[in-house]
Structures are given as C-alpha cells and as structure tokens.
Scaffold this motif. Structure first.
Motif, PDB file in Angstrom:
ATOM      1  N   TRP A  95       0.822  -1.208   0.000  1.00  0.00           N
ATOM      2  CA  TRP A  95       0.000   0.000   0.000  1.00  0.00           C
ATOM      3  C   TRP A  95       0.854   1.255   0.000  1.00  0.00           C
ATOM      4  N   LEU A  96       2.025   1.192   0.603  1.00  0.00           N
ATOM      5  CA  LEU A  96       2.962   2.311   0.482  1.00  0.00           C
ATOM      6  C   LEU A  96       3.290   2.534  -0.987  1.00  0.00           C
ATOM      7  N   GLY A  97       3.524   1.433  -1.718  1.00  0.00           N
ATOM      8  CA  GLY A  97       3.797   1.542  -3.142  1.00  0.00           C
ATOM      9  C   GLY A  97       2.626   2.098  -3.911  1.00  0.00           C
ATOM     10  N   LYS A  98       1.411   1.657  -3.593  1.00  0.00           N
ATOM     11  CA  LYS A  98       0.232   2.153  -4.294  1.00  0.00           C
ATOM     12  C   LYS A  98       0.049   3.653  -4.080  1.00  0.00           C
ATOM     13  N   CYS A  99       0.275   4.096  -2.848  1.00  0.00           N
ATOM     14  CA  CYS A  99       0.150   5.533  -2.570  1.00  0.00           C
ATOM     15  C   CYS A  99       1.230   6.318  -3.300  1.00  0.00           C
ATOM     16  N   ALA A 100       2.460   5.807  -3.267  1.00  0.00           N
ATOM     17  CA  ALA A 100       3.550   6.471  -3.982  1.00  0.00           C
ATOM     18  C   ALA A 100       3.236   6.557  -5.462  1.00  0.00           C
ATOM     19  N   GLU A 101       2.713   5.480  -6.033  1.00  0.00           N
ATOM     20  CA  GLU A 101       2.373   5.475  -7.456  1.00  0.00           C
ATOM     21  C   GLU A 101       1.287   6.501  -7.754  1.00  0.00           C
ATOM     22  N   SER A 102       0.297   6.615  -6.886  1.00  0.00           N
ATOM     23  CA  SER A 102      -0.769   7.589  -7.076  1.00  0.00           C
ATOM     24  C   SER A 102      -0.254   9.015  -7.005  1.00  0.00           C
ATOM     25  N   LEU A 103       0.831   9.204  -6.266  1.00  0.00           N
ATOM     26  CA  LEU A 103       1.448  10.532  -6.153  1.00  0.00           C
ATOM     27  C   LEU A 103       2.477  10.791  -7.253  1.00  0.00           C
ATOM     28  N   GLY A 104       2.641   9.838  -8.148  1.00  0.00           N
ATOM     29  CA  GLY A 104       3.592  10.009  -9.239  1.00  0.00           C
ATOM     30  C   GLY A 104       5.010   9.647  -8.886  1.00  0.00           C
ATOM     31  N   GLU A 105       5.218   9.055  -7.704  1.00  0.00           N
ATOM     32  CA  GLU A 105       6.568   8.657  -7.272  1.00  0.00           C
ATOM     33  C   GLU A 105       6.824   7.240  -7.783  1.00  0.00           C
TER      34      GLU A 105
ATOM     35  N   ASP B 235       9.462   5.552  -9.050  1.00  0.00           N
ATOM     36  CA  ASP B 235      10.606   4.753  -8.596  1.00  0.00           C
ATOM     37  C   ASP B 235      10.416   4.293  -7.156  1.00  0.00           C
ATOM     38  N   GLU B 236       9.857   5.169  -6.336  1.00  0.00           N
ATOM     39  CA  GLU B 236       9.613   4.802  -4.948  1.00  0.00           C
ATOM     40  C   GLU B 236       8.549   3.705  -4.866  1.00  0.00           C
ATOM     41  N   ALA B 237       7.553   3.773  -5.733  1.00  0.00           N
ATOM     42  CA  ALA B 237       6.535   2.727  -5.770  1.00  0.00           C
ATOM     43  C   ALA B 237       7.160   1.384  -6.114  1.00  0.00           C
ATOM     44  N   ALA B 238       8.037   1.374  -7.118  1.00  0.00           N
ATOM     45  CA  ALA B 238       8.696   0.129  -7.521  1.00  0.00           C
ATOM     46  C   ALA B 238       9.508  -0.450  -6.374  1.00  0.00           C
ATOM     47  N   THR B 239      10.207   0.419  -5.653  1.00  0.00           N
ATOM     48  CA  THR B 239      11.004  -0.035  -4.506  1.00  0.00           C
ATOM     49  C   THR B 239      10.117  -0.662  -3.440  1.00  0.00           C
ATOM     50  N   ALA B 240       8.965  -0.032  -3.179  1.00  0.00           N
ATOM     51  CA  ALA B 240       8.053  -0.560  -2.162  1.00  0.00           C
ATOM     52  C   ALA B 240       7.493  -1.913  -2.579  1.00  0.00           C
ATOM     53  N   TYR B 241       7.139  -2.063  -3.862  1.00  0.00           N
ATOM     54  CA  TYR B 241       6.629  -3.357  -4.331  1.00  0.00           C
ATOM     55  C   TYR B 241       7.705  -4.441  -4.186  1.00  0.00           C
ATOM     56  N   LYS B 242       8.941  -4.071  -4.462  1.00  0.00           N
ATOM     57  CA  LYS B 242      10.022  -5.036  -4.321  1.00  0.00           C
ATOM     58  C   LYS B 242      10.208  -5.436  -2.865  1.00  0.00           C
ATOM     59  N   ARG B 243      10.047  -4.468  -1.952  1.00  0.00           N
ATOM     60  CA  ARG B 243      10.159  -4.802  -0.529  1.00  0.00           C
ATOM     61  C   ARG B 243       9.027  -5.734  -0.110  1.00  0.00           C
ATOM     62  N   ALA B 244       7.832  -5.509  -0.647  1.00  0.00           N
ATOM     63  CA  ALA B 244       6.716  -6.404  -0.352  1.00  0.00           C
ATOM     64  C   ALA B 244       7.032  -7.823  -0.802  1.00  0.00           C
TER      65      ALA B 244
ATOM     66  N   LEU C 224       4.306  -4.260  -9.904  1.00  0.00           N
ATOM     67  CA  LEU C 224       5.711  -4.044 -10.238  1.00  0.00           C
ATOM     68  C   LEU C 224       5.951  -4.319 -11.718  1.00  0.00           C
ATOM     69  N   TYR C 225       5.365  -5.386 -12.217  1.00  0.00           N
ATOM     70  CA  TYR C 225       5.497  -5.717 -13.642  1.00  0.00           C
ATOM     71  C   TYR C 225       4.957  -4.579 -14.510  1.00  0.00           C
ATOM     72  N   LYS C 226       3.815  -4.016 -14.133  1.00  0.00           N
ATOM     73  CA  LYS C 226       3.231  -2.918 -14.908  1.00  0.00           C
ATOM     74  C   LYS C 226       4.153  -1.707 -14.924  1.00  0.00           C
ATOM     75  N   ILE C 227       4.726  -1.400 -13.761  1.00  0.00           N
ATOM     76  CA  ILE C 227       5.631  -0.256 -13.675  1.00  0.00           C
ATOM     77  C   ILE C 227       6.862  -0.474 -14.554  1.00  0.00           C
ATOM     78  N   GLU C 228       7.446  -1.644 -14.433  1.00  0.00           N
ATOM     79  CA  GLU C 228       8.696  -1.907 -15.146  1.00  0.00           C
ATOM     80  C   GLU C 228       8.493  -2.002 -16.647  1.00  0.00           C
ATOM     81  N   ASN C 229       7.261  -2.126 -17.097  1.00  0.00           N
ATOM     82  CA  ASN C 229       6.996  -2.218 -18.521  1.00  0.00           C
ATOM     83  C   ASN C 229       6.341  -0.972 -19.093  1.00  0.00           C
ATOM     84  N   LYS C 230       6.290   0.081 -18.305  1.00  0.00           N
ATOM     85  CA  LYS C 230       5.764   1.346 -18.814  1.00  0.00           C
ATOM     86  C   LYS C 230       6.820   2.037 -19.663  1.00  0.00           C
ATOM     87  N   GLY C 231       6.362   2.703 -20.701  1.00  0.00           N
ATOM     88  CA  GLY C 231       7.276   3.403 -21.594  1.00  0.00           C
ATOM     89  C   GLY C 231       7.659   4.777 -21.091  1.00  0.00           C
TER      90      GLY C 231
END
Length: 260
Positions: free
Chosen positions: A202-212, A214-223, A237-244
């Motif tokens: 959820w930390l990652g989801k919030c970070a992603e919603s705020l446009g952060e 890289d921080e979202a990806a890090t949080a998903y990896k920690r999960a 995480l897969y969706k983030i890493e495959n965004k253009g």
C-alpha cells in the motif's frame, strides 16, 4: 439467500487448510488466532471464514463478531456489514467496538450523519479502544479534518509501537484518496515493522498515485522480499517496469500536481 446468509454458522466460507494432526486442539481460540493473523495480513475472506468457524464453537465471542464486520467492510460488502452489525448489536447492544464498526460501514456508504450517530453511540459506552478512535477519525475526515487527525493521534497515543494502528489510519486516508496522508502513515507502519508485505504494497500504491514511480517500484520489491508470492505487488511491479517513456513522463507531471 445471499452469499453471507447465516455467516456466523459457516454456511459460507472459502476452503481452509487441512488440519495438522500435530498442531493441537481445534477450538474457538485456535480459529480466532488464525482469523486474527489472516486479518492482519489482509486476507479478509480467509479471516472471515475463520471468525465464522470460531463462532460455531462459541456464538458469544464479541471479538469474532467484530472481526466479521471488519472483514466485510474491508471487502466493501457494506450492505452485508450493516446487516451483520444489526445482528451483532442485538447480542451486544452496548459494544463500543461494534458501534464503531457500524459507523465505518455507514461512512463508507456515504451516510455521514448516520455514521456520526453510531460513532457518538460508541463513545457513550464503556470499552472505547484504539479501533473506536480510528473509526471516529475516519468518520470525521469528511466533516472536520483537524478533529479527525486528533482522533488518529489519540489511537497512536494508546498504542505507540503498534504498526497496525498506523496501517489502519493509512487505509482510512487511502479510501478517501488522500494519498499523501496515507503514504505517511504506511511509511510509519513499515518503520515499526518492516516484515509486513501488505504495508509495503500500500505504500507503493500511494507512492504510485502521487507520481513517485521509482519509490513505488522499490516498495513493491520490498513487499515481494517479505512475501515472494504477493501477487498484487508482483503484478503492479510488472506494470511499472513495462511502462514506456511517455508513461513515466505522465507520472512526473502527476507528481508535480499531487505531491503537497
């Protein structure tokens, strides 16, 4: 009959694991412990089933009635939560916790005045605890932000080292799309206990919603470090890493406008 009819008698429940013959007695305490653990890991359907199983052994376990209600709320089965709160309050009419849970259900349905009434009712009874303060804070978020924050602060004061209090407050903000505040509380939760995959998610989801991004990806990896099979974290995480490139530019623009 609906999906949750006669829930406390376990007419509805997902499949539970095969009992281990060496693990001891299966009684209400065992199933309540299993339910509490499933709830804290946000496996709400399994928790719901375990609370139901515990009530088969002892229908008078108030904590298990509360657990059922909180599971239904988190599953967004809000009408069912109202039905079951009525039945629970027939058995425990002066339960501050059950009144608080009903307040949250009403609040999430948009019934602000009704929610406030149930929250007031909770605080007129004995046994007000951290959950009651969190519930009141959630109800007040749509009415008085400063008073809501004061309620959350009171919950933290009562249990300063409990990561789950921060996580619950984070969810109260998250469901109202107050992602900056939710992010801050989930951040506090993982500082108190870094082994909670759901909090990292959820930390990652919030970070992603705020446009952060890289921080979202890090949080998903920690999960995923905590729980390698955490499917939601893996998928996001897969969706983030495959965004253009253009998608990442969009995140950067969103960060400028949403991060406050």
């Amino acid at each position: 009959m609906g999906r949750f009819d006669h829930l406390e008698m376990s007419n509805w429940s997902p499949e539970l694991e095969t009992p281990d013959p060496n693990s001891g007695t299966r009684d209400e305490n065992y199933y309540k412990e299993q339910a509490d653990e499933a709830f804290i890991n946000e496996d709400y359907e399994r928790a719901l089933a375990y609370y139901s199983r515990a009530l088969q052994y002892n229908i008078s376990l108030e904590e298990c009635w509360l657990g059922q209600l909180r599971c239904l709320i988190e599953l967004w089965e809000l009408q069912e939560a109202v039905v079951w709160s009525n039945r629970a309050l027939e058995k425990f009419p002066k339960s501050a916790q059950l009144l608080a849970a009903r307040a949250v259900a009403e609040c999430r349905m948009g019934h602000t005045e009704s929610a406030m009434g149930y929250s007031d009712g909770a605080f007129s009874e004995a046994g007000v605890n951290t959950y009651c303060w969190i519930a009141r804070g959630e109800v007040l978020l749509s009415k008085n932000y400063n008073n809501a924050k004061a309620c959350f602060a009171k919950a933290i004061e009562l249990a300063p080292n409990d990561w789950s209090i921060r996580a619950a407050i984070g969810h109260a903000f998250r469901v109202r799309k107050s992602f900056t505040n939710a992010y801050d509380y989930f951040k506090q939760a993982v500082k108190l206990d870094s082994d909670r995959a759901a909090c990292w998610y959820w930390l990652g989801k919030c970070a992603e919603s705020l446009g952060e991004i890289d921080e979202a990806a890090t949080a998903y990896k920690r999960a995923l470090m905590v729980s390698s099979s955490y499917k939601k974290a893996l998928d996001d995480l897969y969706k983030i890493e495959n965004k253009g490139l253009f998608s990442r530019m969009g995140y950067a623009i969103r960060r400028l406008f949403k991060r406050k």
